[in-house]
Write a protein that holds these residues in place. Sequence first.
Motif, PDB file in Angstrom:
ATOM      1  N   SER A  20       0.840  -1.166   0.025  1.00 22.72           N
ATOM      2  CA  SER A  20      -0.081  -0.041  -0.043  1.00 22.72           C
ATOM      3  C   SER A  20       0.699   1.162   0.006  1.00 22.72           C
ATOM      4  N   GLY A  23       1.290   4.490  -3.597  1.00 22.97           N
ATOM      5  CA  GLY A  23       0.121   5.551  -3.904  1.00 22.97           C
ATOM      6  C   GLY A  23       0.886   6.887  -3.524  1.00 22.97           C
ATOM      7  N   ASP A  80      -4.939   1.269  -5.837  1.00 22.52           N
ATOM      8  CA  ASP A  80      -4.661   2.329  -5.444  1.00 22.52           C
ATOM      9  C   ASP A  80      -5.323   3.351  -6.079  1.00 22.52           C
ATOM     10  N   SER A 100      -8.996  -5.145  -7.140  1.00 20.94           N
ATOM     11  CA  SER A 100      -7.845  -5.879  -6.863  1.00 20.94           C
ATOM     12  C   SER A 100      -7.688  -7.363  -7.416  1.00 20.94           C
TER      13      SER A 100
END
Length: 268
Positions: A20, A23, A80, A100
């Motif tokens: 994650s 981004g 993202d 996803s």
Amino acid sequence: MTEPDHTTEHHQAERRLHSSSFGRAAVAYAEHRPDYARAAVRWALEAAPGPRVLDLGAGTGKLTATLVALGYDVVAVEPDQAMLAGLRGSLPAVRALPGSAEAIPLADGSVDAVVSGNATHWFDMDVAGPEIARVLAPGGVLAGLWNVFDDGVDWVAGLARVAGPAAIGPRDVPASWRTATARMHLPASGGAARFDSPEQAEFPHGQDRTADSLVATLATKAGILVMPEQRREALLGEARAYLAARPETASGEFTLPMLTSVLRAQRI
């Protein structure tokens, strides 16, 4: 009562943290990450039964752009929002969807191939495997592509030692990439859809860089992005000093020797 597996929980939490992290660096990722060798993409998809390709975990569209240039009918899926916005901005004609690997927003059997550029290792294959099999047409191809540093070149091997595994990790050089990806990123055997034995191949590639832009590329790696700022700046400073001391990279533009490495399998 079964005790919780804290090692597994920690690994999963760490994987989520790393996956994650991109981004926040979406603009730098788009500017500094390399594209993919066209010969590698052609090999990955040569057995696909048709031209419909899903780029899964597409990021800012590095692999998507190569697929479009080669004439494939591409849909991109990316979780993202910042990365997805970058992809839509650079490739407005491509159908780009939020989603996803574990929840693909496509119909059953709707694509002839699922490909992923430097992203398959972030997938939870226990969940993503059945999803990938679901959207693939019979005979469809699953392929992961990674751009790796060619550490058979002396100065590249030296950079890997200086930068360390946070910047140039086990999937970032050829020998350990072969071991790390041999089977781990394929759906588990069994169930309604099965895949044949995976194949690996590597294709020469390169990226024009300067010392500064190569350091900027390293700065987009997940292991660097999640570091405390002081440690990150120190590590990147060491990499910059190393490049400044090497005649191959000290001044002007040079070609970073790379390989585009591919793991592929076909649904049977």
